[in-house]
Write an enzyme that holds these catalytic residues in place. Structure first.
Site, mmCIF file in Angstrom:
data_model
loop_
_atom_site.group_PDB
_atom_site.id
_atom_site.type_symbol
_atom_site.label_atom_id
_atom_site.label_comp_id
_atom_site.label_asym_id
_atom_site.label_seq_id
_atom_site.Cartn_x
_atom_site.Cartn_y
_atom_site.Cartn_z
ATOM 1 N N THR A 188 0.850 -1.196 0.000
ATOM 2 C CA THR A 188 0.000 0.000 0.000
ATOM 3 C C THR A 188 0.883 1.242 0.000
ATOM 4 O O THR A 188 0.662 2.187 -0.782
ATOM 5 C CB THR A 188 -0.923 0.006 1.236
ATOM 6 O OG1 THR A 188 -1.584 -1.257 1.309
ATOM 7 C CG2 THR A 188 -1.957 1.106 1.143
ATOM 8 N N LYS A 234 7.193 12.746 21.576
ATOM 9 C CA LYS A 234 7.337 13.730 22.660
ATOM 10 C C LYS A 234 5.984 14.094 23.260
ATOM 11 O O LYS A 234 5.884 15.030 24.042
ATOM 12 C CB LYS A 234 8.026 14.996 22.105
ATOM 13 C CG LYS A 234 9.462 14.746 21.671
ATOM 14 C CD LYS A 234 10.131 16.004 21.140
ATOM 15 C CE LYS A 234 9.945 16.142 19.651
ATOM 16 N NZ LYS A 234 10.678 17.263 19.064
ATOM 17 N N HIS A 258 -10.404 -0.766 4.532
ATOM 18 C CA HIS A 258 -9.225 -0.599 3.664
ATOM 19 C C HIS A 258 -9.803 -0.261 2.284
ATOM 20 O O HIS A 258 -9.751 -1.074 1.353
ATOM 21 C CB HIS A 258 -8.406 -1.889 3.635
ATOM 22 C CG HIS A 258 -7.005 -1.738 3.127
ATOM 23 N ND1 HIS A 258 -6.562 -0.625 2.422
ATOM 24 C CD2 HIS A 258 -5.922 -2.563 3.209
ATOM 25 C CE1 HIS A 258 -5.291 -0.794 2.110
ATOM 26 N NE2 HIS A 258 -4.875 -1.949 2.570
HETATM 27 N N1 CP Z 1 -2.574 -5.474 1.048
HETATM 28 C C1 CP Z 1 -1.898 -4.642 1.864
HETATM 29 O O1 CP Z 1 -2.489 -3.742 2.481
HETATM 30 O O2 CP Z 1 -0.560 -4.861 1.943
HETATM 31 P P1 CP Z 1 0.477 -4.062 2.820
HETATM 32 O O3 CP Z 1 0.098 -4.291 4.275
HETATM 33 O O4 CP Z 1 1.840 -4.597 2.457
HETATM 34 O O5 CP Z 1 0.331 -2.604 2.494
#
Ligand code: CP
Length: 360
Positions: A89, A117, A171
């Site tokens: 990503t 901090k 996501h």
């Molecule tokens: N599919 C995916 O989100 O992969 P990464 O965690 O490597 O970004």
């Protein structure tokens, strides 16, 4: 790009349904300002994005095209704020920014930022907005990208936020690349309709499945089959959405019986980083939820195998050379769809269509 004002308090915003939140996230021409949740993408927007991604990947094949693309958003800068591990990503967003000429900055380790901090997330994000025009963020906390979008909307520098993975919840850009992969895979054999998509693995804690399950409801007659050991089966909230939208679905723990009906098998890894007790995932028997040579024999010759990656052993490397294995191409599709999303966010869609029409 018109800035978005959230004319509700944060407490009020949180009480809104996902559908009620969507207008706050969009620009007046129906394209995203913030990209925070899969639910803000309907069928026509998904098709627009896929078309734009197809044109960008064609344009990027020539030097002149590459130079054209690199001039499109060269006046903007992007901040990648990844407080959770990522390879594809992160790198696909960096590549997408490079394709469009967007210089990037990054914070990948908050122990070397001023959060160490004691600076709050709100102040950190406001700091980024002083120097950048887009924030792409991955966080272990559910809803943090939404909260930051709300915070920025009430600051003197409201800029777009793209959610690159938030907790176990969403996501959205992974779901965009997954949908794009399905669209491309089936474009010459009837399209993304009347299909069965089988999800297998840790469906309870996998945010990619949650977001993709929603996006698939935008396409006609897509049955969703959820194959998982009991403790990792898909959540009731996802099923409630499918019921409300009259989407056919099935829950099972019999992977071998389910494989022959699948047009796409979407494998996922056990997400033990979310364990709340020591060794919790290791106690679950996941041996029957892996894809190897035996499972290939059960799969339709026209089906595809997907995985958001990274994988462990849930897909055997022996499967990689099978023409139905789509996960490496799926990963590269992420770069193109994320380029399209950034281009669309910054209002370049029409210019790219015109360039494509004149040159191809
Ligand atoms: N599919 C995916 O989100 O992969 P990464 O965690 O490597 O970004």
């Amino acid at each position: 790009m018109a800035k978005r004002i959230f004319d509700v308090s944060w407490d009020q915003f949180q009480t809104l349904s996902l559908a009620e939140k969507t207008p706050y996230l969009m620009q007046t021409d129906g394209v995203p300002y913030h990209t925070l949740i899969a639910q803000q993408f309907g069928h026509s927007l998904l098709e627009r994005l896929a078309l734009l991604a197809n044109e960008i990947r064609a344009i990027a094949k020539t030097r002149a095209g590459t130079e054209f693309l690199r001039s499109q958003v060269a006046h903007k800068r992007a901040m990648l704020y990844f407080s959770q591990p990522s390879s594809r990503t992160f790198l696909s967003f960096v590549s997408a920014c490079q394709i469009l000429g967007v210089p990037t900055g990054e914070v990948r380790d908050i122990s070397i930022s001023s959060e160490f901090k004691g600076e709050s997330r709100e102040d950190s994000v406001r700091t980024f907005s002083s120097y950048f025009d887009l924030i792409i963020m991955r966080t272990p906390e559910k809803g943090l990208a939404e909260r930051m979008a709300w915070v920025l909307s009430n600051s003197e520098r409201p800029i777009p936020i793209i959610n690159a993975g938030s907790g176990q919840d969403q996501h959205p850009t992974q779901a965009l690349l997954d949908t794009y992969t399905l669209l491309r895979s089936f474009e010459r054999c009837g399209g993304l309709r009347d299909r069965t998509v089988l999800f297998c693995g840790d469906l309870l804690r996998g945010r990619t499945v949650r977001s993709l399950s929603y996006l698939l409801t935008n396409y006609p007659n897509i049955k969703q089959v959820f194959v998982a050991p009991g403790p990792l089966q898909i959540g009731e909230d996802v099923l409630a959405v499918l019921k409300a939208k009259n989407v056919a679905y099935e829950l099972t723990d019999d992977f071998h019986a389910a494989i022959p009906q699948a047009d796409a098998v979407y494998m996922t890894r056990i997400q033990d980083e979310w364990d709340t007790t020591q060794g919790e995932s290791a106690k679950i028997d996941t041996r029957r939820f892996k894809f190897g040579i035996d499972e290939l024999k059960l799969l339709s010759p026209r089906a595809i195998i997907m995985h958001p990656l990274p994988r462990r052993d849930e897909i055997s490397t022996a499967v990689d050379s099978d023409p139905r294995a789509m996960y490496w191409r799926q990963m590269r599709n992420g770069m193109w769809i994320r380029t399209a999303l950034i281009a669309m966010t910054f209002g370049c869609e029409k210019r790219i269509h015109e360039y494509f029409r004149h040159n191809y």
